[in-house]
Design an enzyme around this catalytic site. Structure first.
Site, PDB file in Angstrom:
ATOM      1  N   GLU A 425       0.827  -1.207   0.000  1.00 46.30           N
ATOM      2  CA  GLU A 425       0.000   0.000   0.000  1.00 46.30           C
ATOM      3  C   GLU A 425       0.865   1.262   0.000  1.00 46.30           C
ATOM      4  O   GLU A 425       0.624   2.205   0.759  1.00 46.30           O
ATOM      5  CB  GLU A 425      -0.983  -0.016   1.170  1.00 46.30           C
ATOM      6  CG  GLU A 425      -1.947  -1.199   1.094  1.00 46.30           C
ATOM      7  CD  GLU A 425      -2.918  -1.290   2.266  1.00 46.30           C
ATOM      8  OE1 GLU A 425      -2.865  -0.419   3.151  1.00 46.30           O
ATOM      9  OE2 GLU A 425      -3.720  -2.226   2.282  1.00 46.30           O
ATOM     10  N   ASN A 426       1.868   1.263  -0.854  1.00 45.94           N
ATOM     11  CA  ASN A 426       2.764   2.415  -0.922  1.00 45.94           C
ATOM     12  C   ASN A 426       2.144   3.598  -1.652  1.00 45.94           C
ATOM     13  O   ASN A 426       2.781   4.649  -1.802  1.00 45.94           O
ATOM     14  CB  ASN A 426       4.080   2.006  -1.590  1.00 45.94           C
ATOM     15  CG  ASN A 426       4.759   0.877  -0.858  1.00 45.94           C
ATOM     16  OD1 ASN A 426       4.674  -0.276  -1.285  1.00 45.94           O
ATOM     17  ND2 ASN A 426       5.388   1.169   0.261  1.00 45.94           N
TER      18      ASN A 426
END
Length: 818
Positions: A425-426
């Site tokens: 979930e960058n």
């Protein structure tokens, strides 16, 4: 240019976090003092205390290691969990049996920043809560024993450890992550005694072709060489899964501290490793110099895997549908400090569900987990904790590089590992004023190249960062059909759309929260509110219980009933998708998180297949019915104490089974035989509509697979009385020796049980008894939502009288005396 920079960085970087295998390894478990606070310095941890003097405070408590100083407060509904410093101290009895040997402390994991002191001398430090690391205390021990302060310790060595999980933007993981960033020495701590010449690390690289005609094993090693020995002999034995020696190599060696290739071994038609037959080879290594011999033993396995472009996953040349889940290192009552027995219980429970794949989210995990994946046959995606928040500066990036390097170095021997995860979930900003996608892409590319430089035999992966999906080898987009967006019936088409977008696809994270013990006769009452055709990805804020679009996560009832439907649908659809590599349900076990204080069990992500104490939820048996090979049968709703409806109304009764047919009996009378068809939703056609009698009902099933039969049985109460608004709580008790089980029910003005009541109740006790709470379970939380109008908790009786109360806003409090 990038590759050159990586090489220079690797040369400059000294890997301190190595798993030492040596002659003697001793776990330091007992005789620890702990202080949940900071000190002015190490002297305050070791100074002599005189009773009644100021030096006698603060008060330390006795603990054993592993120990997490968020063991309870992580799920305390009334406080933020502690993020700060904590100190440990003990006196070590150091007895290294080797002349000129080295004494090393081996940390399997400590969170999150750790300093180590021998007496007042700082001997080592580490940042990162999940990778292994070591501290050589040999010289510090010798220096202390020569000092005048040593006399009062009578030959023992004072050791102090400071752990700190204070929030820090320049440290991964981000505190925005949906899990607690724990503090403490929460994995085992070992003393390792090595000879002057010993193994530092040994790396095994086992490969084979898809047909399995030939296997190749590369062995490399680095050494502890305290006396700078030039001449040594090394011996390598390779043993097959039957413990028969198949190859022996013996040769002269000049041992260096840097990694060096030792030998390459070829074997014809190796026995191959797979989830169904996790066959392991053993490697025995000896290094001999004079009369000193150091030994190392490890396992490896030969297997070949491939992700087809826009197609399935192949293992050893054949398609294997990856049937997976996820794991957080978190457990009721201990948080991250899980003991070996509990870890084994958890992993075996996964295997008994039919799991053949696991994503270790979102950080490097306990080495025992990897060993069990090897021996049980569970393929692995393991990742570093670059999770949410954005991208920090040089300190931040150095930690990410270091943790990736250590993870690969420490776990690359495991044949179960096929994917190295670079992030999660960058695309989720928040830790820094600037969110620069190009800088994130550049660093993701650097990590991708670093991973391949360190290990050319595995692939890289990330989950949910679309602007980086072209960088990694395998990509997992966000598909949360039926929970955060859309309906679960959209799952297949959304997956096929995403499979077409990337060369190599995997679906990590899908599922639904469920409050254990909560059921519904109509769990999809809200479904018409949910829009379709708008995507099924999770977006920022979708995890919240208010605002935004209509969605199951906000508008549903969080019942086990809805979760069963969602899982059932996903699993039956996965059987119809020949290009699907596989998926991993989020998550195997409920876990604590600081981001979800309003959940039915506060501060707990409740998507688990099992509860935080490993008690299976109903969906566990749905997975078994699709994934398990040995015959099983389970009547849906074992923990559904009271069903409801009208007198004479036919109620649906489901059986989840992998057997071809099943016969249901209700109150001793056969309801008929049903044939299993996985595409006949729900329950693969094993469902009956039968009228229940008011009061007690006995339900029994006999499932058949050829001559083999399996049975299951449960009892339900059927309530036909209608209820109104809940007005009072009634408390009951059940003595269980030293503890008492306390139950509460919400009743209406006529005393009828309100089976849809979901009020939050608060347990309290006056007197000597103590609540068994802060466990993060439906039956172990001081504040908890009712499930079908009911809840429970246990108390330790102790001595004397006590009163236990259950209170809820707007309802009459329930009381019982012990």
């Amino acid at each position: 240019m990038m590759r050159k920079a990586l090489s220079l960085w690797l040369l400059a970087f000294t890997i301190t976090s190595q798993a030492i295998k040596a002659q003697q390894t001793i776990r330091i478990t007992n005789q620890w003092d702990f202080l949940k606070s900071d000190l002015g310095g190490p002297w305050e941890a070791v100074r002599p205390a005189t009773e009644g003097s100021p030096e006698a405070v603060p008060l330390w408590q006795k603990v054993t290691i592993p120990h997490c100083f968020n063991d309870r407060d992580a799920v305390d509904p009334d406080v933020n969990y502690y993020q700060g410093a904590g100190w440990y101290r003990t006196n070590l009895d150091i007895k290294n049996p080797y002349q000129n040997g080295r004494t090393i402390l081996h940390f399997l994991g400590a969170g999150q920043k750790t300093n180590v002191y021998v007496y007042t001398q700082k001997v080592g430090s580490h940042t990162g809560g999940y990778d292994e690391w070591t501290v050589d205390i040999t010289d510090a021990v010798e220096n202390f024993l020569k000092s005048p302060d040593a006399k009062r310790y009578k030959g023992k060595i004072p050791l102090a450890i400071r752990c700190d999980n204070t929030r820090d933007q320049e440290m991964i993981p981000s505190s925005m992550s949906d899990f607690n960033v724990y503090g403490g020495v929460y994995r085992p701590l070992e003393i390792v005694y090595t000879p002057a010449l010993s193994f530092k690390e040994v790396h095994l690289q086992a490969t084979t072709d898809a047909a399995g005609n030939e296997g190749q094993l590369l062995v490399s090693a680095s050494f502890i060489n305290a006396l700078n020995t030039k001449d040594a002999t090394i011996e390598i034995n390779l043993l097959d899964p039957r413990s028969q020696v198949v190859k022996t190599v013996k040769q002269a060696l000049t041992p260096g501290t840097a990694e060096q290739q030792i030998t390459s071994i070829s074997i014809k038609k190796p026995v191959r490793w797979s989830p169904d037959q996790p066959q392991l080879y053993k490697v025995q290594a000896k290094i001999i110099s004079g009369d000193v011999t150091a030994e190392w033993t490890g396992n490896t396995g030969f297997r070949h895997f491939k992700f087809e472009e826009h197609g399935p996953f192949l293992l050893n040349g054949k398609r294997l549908l990856l049937r997976g889940t996820h794991r957080h290192e978190d457990h009721a009552g201990v948080a991250a400090a899980m003991d070996d027995a509990t870890i084994r219980e958890e992993m075996i429970l996964m295997k008994k569900m039919g799991t053949n794949f696991i994503r270790l989210g979102h950080y490097q995990q306990h080495p025992l987990v990897l060993q069990l994946c090897d021996s049980l046959g569970i393929l692995v995606w393991e990742e570093i904790p670059w999770c949410r928040g954005g991208l920090g500066g040089d300190i931040y990036k150095d930690q990410a590089r270091r943790m990736l390097t250590n993870m690969i170095s420490q776990h690359r021997n495991h044949p179960a590992v096929i994917l190295w995860g670079l992030g999660n979930e960058n695309d989720w900003p928040g830790d820094f004023p600037d969110f620069d996608k190009e800088k994130i892409r550049a660093f993701m590319s650097e990590l991708h190249q670093l991973a391949h430089h360190l290990d050319s035999t595995r692939l890289t992966t990330i989950r949910r960062c679309d602007f980086c999906k072209d960088i990694v080898d395998v990509y997992s987009p966000s598909i949360w059909a039926g929970w955060y967006r859309g309906r679960y019936t959209e799952y297949k088409q959304e997956s096929l759309n995403e499979i077409a977008k990337v060369k190599h696809f995997f679906h990590a994270e899908w599922g639904a929260d469920s409050h254990q013990g909560r059921y519904a006769e109509n769990p999809e009452f809200f479904i018409q509110k949910i829009a379709t055709g708008k995507g099924t990805d999770e977006r920022t804020g979708d995890f919240a219980l208010t605002g935004g679009n209509a969605r199951a996560s906000k508008d549903g009832d969080w019942s086990e009933s809805y979760a069963v439907n969602l899982v059932d649908w996903h699993l039956k659809e996965q059987e119809t998708m020949p290009t699907l590599t596989g998926s991993a349900y989020w998550v195997f076990k409920d876990f604590s998180t600081p981001l979800r204080p309003e959940n039915p069990v506060p501060y707990v992500n409740q998507k688990g297949i099992v509860a935080r104490d490993l008690t299976p939820k109903e969906i566990y048996f749905v997975f078994q019915s699709y994934w398990l090979t040995q015959p099983m049968a389970h009547i849906y709703g074992h923990s559904w104490p009271v069903r409801w409806g009208n007198e004479g109304e036919a109620k649906e009764i489901r059986v989840y089974s992998n057997c071809p047919e099943a016969e249901l009996f209700v109150n001793g009378k056969s309801a008929g035989v049903k044939k299993r068809d996985s595409q006949n939703f729900p329950a693969a056609g094993l469902r009956w509509n039968v009228a229940l009698q008011t009061g007690q009902n006995n339900i029994r099933v006999v499932a058949r697979n050829g001559k083999a039969t399996v049975t299951d049985e449960t009892t339900w109460t059927y309530q036909t009385a209608k209820w109104g608004k809940p007005v009072k709580l009634v408390v009951e008790k059940e003595n269980q020796g030293n503890t008492t089980l306390i139950k509460v029910k919400a009743l209406d003005a006529n005393g009828v049980l309100c089976l849809d009541a979901a009020n939050q109740i608060t347990w309290s006790v006056a007197g000597n008894a103590t609540l068994i709470d802060d466990l993060g379970t439906a039956g172990g939380s001081r504040k908890v939502q009712l499930a079908n109008g009911q809840a429970s908790i246990r108390v330790v009786n102790n001595t004397g009288k006590s009163v236990v109360a259950a209170a809820a806003s707007g309802l009459t409090t329930g009381l019982t005396e012990l």
